[in-house]
Motif scaffolding. Structure first.
Motif, mmCIF file in Angstrom:
data_model
loop_
_atom_site.group_PDB
_atom_site.id
_atom_site.type_symbol
_atom_site.label_atom_id
_atom_site.label_comp_id
_atom_site.label_asym_id
_atom_site.label_seq_id
_atom_site.Cartn_x
_atom_site.Cartn_y
_atom_site.Cartn_z
ATOM 1 N N GLN A 21 0.815 -1.204 0.000
ATOM 2 C CA GLN A 21 0.000 0.000 0.000
ATOM 3 C C GLN A 21 0.855 1.264 0.000
ATOM 4 O O GLN A 21 0.352 2.340 -0.266
ATOM 5 C CB GLN A 21 -0.918 -0.006 1.225
ATOM 6 C CG GLN A 21 -1.980 -1.074 1.149
ATOM 7 C CD GLN A 21 -2.795 -1.141 2.431
ATOM 8 O OE1 GLN A 21 -2.461 -0.528 3.431
ATOM 9 N NE2 GLN A 21 -3.859 -1.904 2.382
ATOM 10 N N GLU A 23 2.896 3.838 -1.469
ATOM 11 C CA GLU A 23 3.282 4.385 -2.764
ATOM 12 C C GLU A 23 2.976 5.868 -2.762
ATOM 13 O O GLU A 23 2.145 6.349 -1.996
ATOM 14 C CB GLU A 23 2.549 3.700 -3.924
ATOM 15 C CG GLU A 23 1.098 4.086 -4.046
ATOM 16 C CD GLU A 23 0.420 3.539 -5.303
ATOM 17 O OE1 GLU A 23 0.989 2.676 -5.978
ATOM 18 O OE2 GLU A 23 -0.691 3.994 -5.574
ATOM 19 N N ARG A 25 1.888 8.939 -5.390
ATOM 20 C CA ARG A 25 1.314 9.232 -6.701
ATOM 21 C C ARG A 25 1.741 10.633 -7.123
ATOM 22 O O ARG A 25 1.487 11.604 -6.403
ATOM 23 C CB ARG A 25 -0.207 9.101 -6.662
ATOM 24 C CG ARG A 25 -0.655 7.655 -6.400
ATOM 25 C CD ARG A 25 -2.116 7.537 -6.025
ATOM 26 N NE ARG A 25 -2.556 8.412 -4.946
ATOM 27 C CZ ARG A 25 -2.316 8.220 -3.651
ATOM 28 N NH1 ARG A 25 -1.621 7.176 -3.257
ATOM 29 N NH2 ARG A 25 -2.749 9.069 -2.748
ATOM 30 N N GLY A 49 0.686 10.423 -1.026
ATOM 31 C CA GLY A 49 0.727 9.002 -0.721
ATOM 32 C C GLY A 49 1.436 8.744 0.573
ATOM 33 O O GLY A 49 1.475 9.589 1.470
ATOM 34 N N GLU A 52 7.259 3.863 2.446
ATOM 35 C CA GLU A 52 7.301 2.528 3.048
ATOM 36 C C GLU A 52 7.373 2.560 4.568
ATOM 37 O O GLU A 52 6.864 1.662 5.233
ATOM 38 C CB GLU A 52 8.473 1.725 2.485
ATOM 39 C CG GLU A 52 8.267 1.334 1.038
ATOM 40 C CD GLU A 52 9.474 0.642 0.436
ATOM 41 O OE1 GLU A 52 10.438 0.317 1.167
ATOM 42 O OE2 GLU A 52 9.458 0.416 -0.786
ATOM 43 N N ALA A 99 2.405 6.325 -10.320
ATOM 44 C CA ALA A 99 2.823 5.862 -8.997
ATOM 45 C C ALA A 99 4.331 5.617 -9.003
ATOM 46 O O ALA A 99 4.881 5.091 -9.974
ATOM 47 C CB ALA A 99 2.086 4.580 -8.623
ATOM 48 N N ASP A 101 7.914 4.561 -6.376
ATOM 49 C CA ASP A 101 8.381 3.988 -5.116
ATOM 50 C C ASP A 101 9.178 5.044 -4.337
ATOM 51 O O ASP A 101 9.384 6.164 -4.813
ATOM 52 C CB ASP A 101 9.200 2.720 -5.366
ATOM 53 C CG ASP A 101 10.458 2.964 -6.189
ATOM 54 O OD1 ASP A 101 10.900 4.136 -6.333
ATOM 55 O OD2 ASP A 101 11.019 1.984 -6.698
ATOM 56 N N ASP A 102 9.624 4.666 -3.165
ATOM 57 C CA ASP A 102 10.356 5.595 -2.302
ATOM 58 C C ASP A 102 11.604 6.157 -2.975
ATOM 59 O O ASP A 102 11.888 7.355 -2.878
ATOM 60 C CB ASP A 102 10.769 4.904 -1.000
ATOM 61 C CG ASP A 102 9.623 4.740 -0.028
ATOM 62 O OD1 ASP A 102 8.452 4.696 -0.466
ATOM 63 O OD2 ASP A 102 9.899 4.646 1.184
ATOM 64 N N TYR A 105 10.656 8.733 -5.516
ATOM 65 C CA TYR A 105 10.169 9.920 -4.798
ATOM 66 C C TYR A 105 11.353 10.781 -4.341
ATOM 67 O O TYR A 105 11.372 11.995 -4.532
ATOM 68 C CB TYR A 105 9.313 9.491 -3.597
ATOM 69 C CG TYR A 105 9.112 10.581 -2.571
ATOM 70 C CD1 TYR A 105 8.186 11.606 -2.782
ATOM 71 C CD2 TYR A 105 9.859 10.602 -1.391
ATOM 72 C CE1 TYR A 105 8.017 12.613 -1.841
ATOM 73 C CE2 TYR A 105 9.691 11.593 -0.452
ATOM 74 C CZ TYR A 105 8.775 12.604 -0.681
ATOM 75 O OH TYR A 105 8.604 13.600 0.235
#
Length: 175
Positions: A21, A23, A25, A49, A52, A99, A101-102, A105
């Motif tokens: 869950q 993530e 955006r 969002g 992690e 979307a 991932d870390d 981002y």
């Protein structure tokens, strides 16, 4: 022993569900604006969002001239990376969302800070404006981008063009 095994499996499943869950955006926005009234046409990104580790993310960034005026037409001027109020973000055109991932981002944030911290006069209406800023981030998330000269001052038309170039986004053009 069986109960312990089931407990460990359940705990592992919860961990993986929570990680799935997590993530962020990244949404690509345009604002129609008006050269004569109010704000100029503009494009920017928002990121929302959860990372992690559970950290919530709600940010937005746009690139602009530090002040509007005739100097913008003459060449490079001082720049700013700006953030928008929620009210303004809600009133924009949302073209597409990707979307990430870390790691991506954090890459995007580093890119934002590179633009923000660039020395001197870094904003140029024709070569380094809000479209180029958003385009750099779009490329980072795997979106194909180009910069037709006739669209360099038309953020909504440009994002519609990018949308058409990237059917994998499943996004519709905005009228």
């Amino acid at each position: 022993m069986r109960i312990l095994t089931q407990f460990v499996l359940a705990l592992t499943a919860l961990f993986w569900a929570a990680a799935a869950q997590a993530e962020v955006r990244v949404t690509f926005h345009s604002f129609d604006g008006s050269v004569l009234f109010g704000r100029y046409p503009h494009t920017f990104i928002s990121m929302e969002g959860t990372l992690e580790d559970g950290t919530p993310v709600k940010e937005n960034y746009g690139f602009s001239a530090k002040s509007a005026g005739p100097a913008v037409l003459a060449g490079p001027v001082k720049h700013i990376v700006m953030t928008e109020k929620d009210k303004y973000v809600r009133s924009t055109n949302r073209h597409f969302t990707v979307a990430v991932d870390d790691a991506k981002y954090h890459d995007i944030r580093r890119e934002v800070f590179r633009w923000r911290d660039a020395p001197g006069k870094y904003y140029d209406l024709d070569t380094r404006n809000c479209i180029h800023f958003v385009g750099a981030i779009a490329e980072m998330v795997g979106v194909k981008v180009d910069y037709p000269e006739k669209m360099l001052r038309r953020p909504k038309a440009w994002l519609n063009h990018v949308t058409a170039m990237n059917p994998q986004l499943g996004a519709a053009q905005i009228d």
